[in-house]
Design a protein around this motif. Structure first.
Motif, PDB file in Angstrom:
ATOM      1  N   ASP A  90       0.862  -1.183   0.000  1.00 39.81           N
ATOM      2  CA  ASP A  90       0.000   0.000   0.000  1.00 39.81           C
ATOM      3  C   ASP A  90       0.898   1.231   0.000  1.00 39.81           C
ATOM      4  O   ASP A  90       1.478   1.604   1.022  1.00 39.81           O
ATOM      5  CB  ASP A  90      -0.903  -0.010   1.231  1.00 39.81           C
ATOM      6  CG  ASP A  90      -1.951   1.091   1.209  1.00 39.81           C
ATOM      7  OD1 ASP A  90      -1.822   2.008   0.363  1.00 39.81           O
ATOM      8  OD2 ASP A  90      -2.874   1.050   2.024  1.00 39.81           O
ATOM      9  N   THR A  91       1.024   1.877  -1.153  1.00 38.31           N
ATOM     10  CA  THR A  91       1.889   3.050  -1.281  1.00 38.31           C
ATOM     11  C   THR A  91       1.137   4.355  -1.068  1.00 38.31           C
ATOM     12  O   THR A  91       1.740   5.415  -1.028  1.00 38.31           O
ATOM     13  CB  THR A  91       2.537   3.091  -2.681  1.00 38.31           C
ATOM     14  OG1 THR A  91       1.518   3.321  -3.663  1.00 38.31           O
ATOM     15  CG2 THR A  91       3.265   1.779  -2.988  1.00 38.31           C
ATOM     16  N   SER A 122      -1.462   5.341  -3.171  1.00 34.56           N
ATOM     17  CA  SER A 122      -2.164   5.728  -4.390  1.00 34.56           C
ATOM     18  C   SER A 122      -2.311   4.515  -5.295  1.00 34.56           C
ATOM     19  O   SER A 122      -1.519   3.570  -5.216  1.00 34.56           O
ATOM     20  CB  SER A 122      -1.406   6.829  -5.142  1.00 34.56           C
ATOM     21  OG  SER A 122      -0.230   6.314  -5.736  1.00 34.56           O
ATOM     22  N   ALA A 174      -1.883   4.405  -8.568  1.00 34.96           N
ATOM     23  CA  ALA A 174      -0.750   4.343  -9.504  1.00 34.96           C
ATOM     24  C   ALA A 174       0.487   3.769  -8.824  1.00 34.96           C
ATOM     25  O   ALA A 174       1.181   2.916  -9.384  1.00 34.96           O
ATOM     26  CB  ALA A 174      -0.454   5.735 -10.061  1.00 34.96           C
ATOM     27  N   GLY A 175       0.759   4.230  -7.613  1.00 32.34           N
ATOM     28  CA  GLY A 175       1.913   3.725  -6.871  1.00 32.34           C
ATOM     29  C   GLY A 175       1.789   2.252  -6.546  1.00 32.34           C
ATOM     30  O   GLY A 175       2.750   1.484  -6.668  1.00 32.34           O
ATOM     31  N   ASP A 176       0.581   1.846  -6.130  1.00 31.55           N
ATOM     32  CA  ASP A 176       0.343   0.429  -5.811  1.00 31.55           C
ATOM     33  C   ASP A 176       0.535  -0.436  -7.048  1.00 31.55           C
ATOM     34  O   ASP A 176       1.146  -1.512  -6.977  1.00 31.55           O
ATOM     35  CB  ASP A 176      -1.072   0.233  -5.268  1.00 31.55           C
ATOM     36  CG  ASP A 176      -1.265   0.793  -3.874  1.00 31.55           C
ATOM     37  OD1 ASP A 176      -0.296   1.309  -3.299  1.00 31.55           O
ATOM     38  OD2 ASP A 176      -2.400   0.704  -3.359  1.00 31.55           O
ATOM     39  N   ILE A 179       2.284   0.197  -9.800  1.00 27.45           N
ATOM     40  CA  ILE A 179       3.686   0.154 -10.223  1.00 27.45           C
ATOM     41  C   ILE A 179       4.474  -0.808  -9.329  1.00 27.45           C
ATOM     42  O   ILE A 179       5.234  -1.650  -9.824  1.00 27.45           O
ATOM     43  CB  ILE A 179       4.317   1.555 -10.202  1.00 27.45           C
ATOM     44  CG1 ILE A 179       3.756   2.403 -11.352  1.00 27.45           C
ATOM     45  CG2 ILE A 179       5.839   1.475 -10.298  1.00 27.45           C
ATOM     46  CD1 ILE A 179       4.198   3.847 -11.325  1.00 27.45           C
ATOM     47  N   ALA A 180       4.298  -0.699  -8.014  1.00 29.61           N
ATOM     48  CA  ALA A 180       5.019  -1.573  -7.083  1.00 29.61           C
ATOM     49  C   ALA A 180       4.655  -3.032  -7.334  1.00 29.61           C
ATOM     50  O   ALA A 180       5.526  -3.915  -7.370  1.00 29.61           O
ATOM     51  CB  ALA A 180       4.713  -1.176  -5.646  1.00 29.61           C
ATOM     52  N   GLU A 236       5.946  -4.260 -10.896  1.00 29.58           N
ATOM     53  CA  GLU A 236       7.402  -4.482 -10.895  1.00 29.58           C
ATOM     54  C   GLU A 236       7.737  -5.833 -10.253  1.00 29.58           C
ATOM     55  O   GLU A 236       8.563  -6.596 -10.765  1.00 29.58           O
ATOM     56  CB  GLU A 236       8.093  -3.352 -10.131  1.00 29.58           C
ATOM     57  CG  GLU A 236       8.086  -2.007 -10.849  1.00 29.58           C
ATOM     58  CD  GLU A 236       9.229  -1.880 -11.839  1.00 29.58           C
ATOM     59  OE1 GLU A 236       9.842  -2.902 -12.204  1.00 29.58           O
ATOM     60  OE2 GLU A 236       9.514  -0.740 -12.251  1.00 29.58           O
ATOM     61  N   GLU A 286     -10.303   7.729  -5.317  1.00 28.96           N
ATOM     62  CA  GLU A 286      -9.449   7.963  -6.486  1.00 28.96           C
ATOM     63  C   GLU A 286     -10.082   7.388  -7.750  1.00 28.96           C
ATOM     64  O   GLU A 286     -10.810   6.392  -7.693  1.00 28.96           O
ATOM     65  CB  GLU A 286      -8.099   7.270  -6.311  1.00 28.96           C
ATOM     66  CG  GLU A 286      -7.206   7.802  -5.238  1.00 28.96           C
ATOM     67  CD  GLU A 286      -5.900   7.007  -5.218  1.00 28.96           C
ATOM     68  OE1 GLU A 286      -5.068   7.229  -6.115  1.00 28.96           O
ATOM     69  OE2 GLU A 286      -5.730   6.154  -4.326  1.00 28.96           O
ATOM     70  N   GLN A 334       6.552   0.425 -16.197  1.00 27.73           N
ATOM     71  CA  GLN A 334       5.996   1.694 -15.738  1.00 27.73           C
ATOM     72  C   GLN A 334       5.193   2.387 -16.839  1.00 27.73           C
ATOM     73  O   GLN A 334       4.165   3.024 -16.575  1.00 27.73           O
ATOM     74  CB  GLN A 334       7.120   2.594 -15.237  1.00 27.73           C
ATOM     75  CG  GLN A 334       7.795   2.048 -13.982  1.00 27.73           C
ATOM     76  CD  GLN A 334       8.853   2.982 -13.437  1.00 27.73           C
ATOM     77  OE1 GLN A 334       8.673   4.191 -13.430  1.00 27.73           O
ATOM     78  NE2 GLN A 334       9.966   2.420 -12.976  1.00 27.73           N
TER      79      GLN A 334
END
Length: 202
Positions: free
Chosen positions: A81-82, A84, A86-88, A90-91, A94, A151, A184
């Motif tokens: 859980d970053t 956001s 988008a952040g979640d 991407i993590a 990856e 979001e 990404q």
């Protein structure tokens, strides 16, 4: 592999112990000797069961290895859980790329695809197959978090089509796996489809 929890039932009691022992034996021997050296008698001896036990339960070696692969693909934790969507994504993407493009990841996918029991009479995997269900469940967790935060979020199927599918295709059939930068880019393109959703729309 760290890819979500699912409601798929697991066997209990003696059946669970046999499955765990055989799965562990297959995994250990694969690490020690390689996939090509595995046989049902070899796995049975290490697991402390008879070969007939494996044949009755799994049928052929390919079906056992597919079952082991599916279990190893079962996620053991929720996506990071970053803060956001988008952040979640991407993590998660990856990590998923790293795992599925690795030698171990590709081997597990090939084992699943080669299983006789994993293919229907039409020559296709069951839809949805268990591995896809694991992946979709992790994406659902990310999307549901985004909905709770208010979001814009992409639809789960869109993430599967625009992020997951290219990673799998390139891992299995490409001349080289997808890079971190490409991953990404895929997530960024996916996020362009994001919109505000109600929970019932997921």
């Amino acid at each position: 592999m760290a890819t979500t929890n699912t409601t798929t039932p697991r066997p209990g009691g003696r059946s669970a112990r046999v499955q765990a022992a055989v799965h562990q034996a297959a995994s250990d021997l694969m690490a020690l000797r390689g996939r090509a050296a595995l046989t049902v008698p070899l796995i049975a001896a290490r697991a402390g069961v008879t070969p007939s036990t494996i044949y009755r339960r799994w049928g052929e070696l390919s079906d056992l290895l597919a079952d082991v692969a599916v279990e190893r693909m079962r996620p053991d934790s929720e996506p990071a859980d970053t803060g956001s969507v988008a952040g979640d994504l991407i993590a998660w993407a990856e990590q998923y790329r790293d795992e599925m493009s690795s030698e171990v990841g590709v081997g597990m996918m090939l084992d699943v695809l080669s299983s006789r029991n994993g293919v229907s009479v039409e020559g296709r995997l069951p839809v949805p197959c268990q591995c896809a269900a694991f992946t979709a469940s992790q994406i659902r967790t990310i999307v549901e978090r985004g909905v709770e935060r208010g979001e814009p979020v992409p639809v789960i199927d869109t993430v599967m089509d625009t992020v997951v599918s290219p990673i799998i295709f390139r891992s299995l059939f490409g001349s080289a796996p997808i890079t971190s930068a490409h991953t990404q880019t895929l997530v960024a393109a996916c996020m362009k489809t994001a919109r505000l959703l109600a929970p019932v729309e997921l």
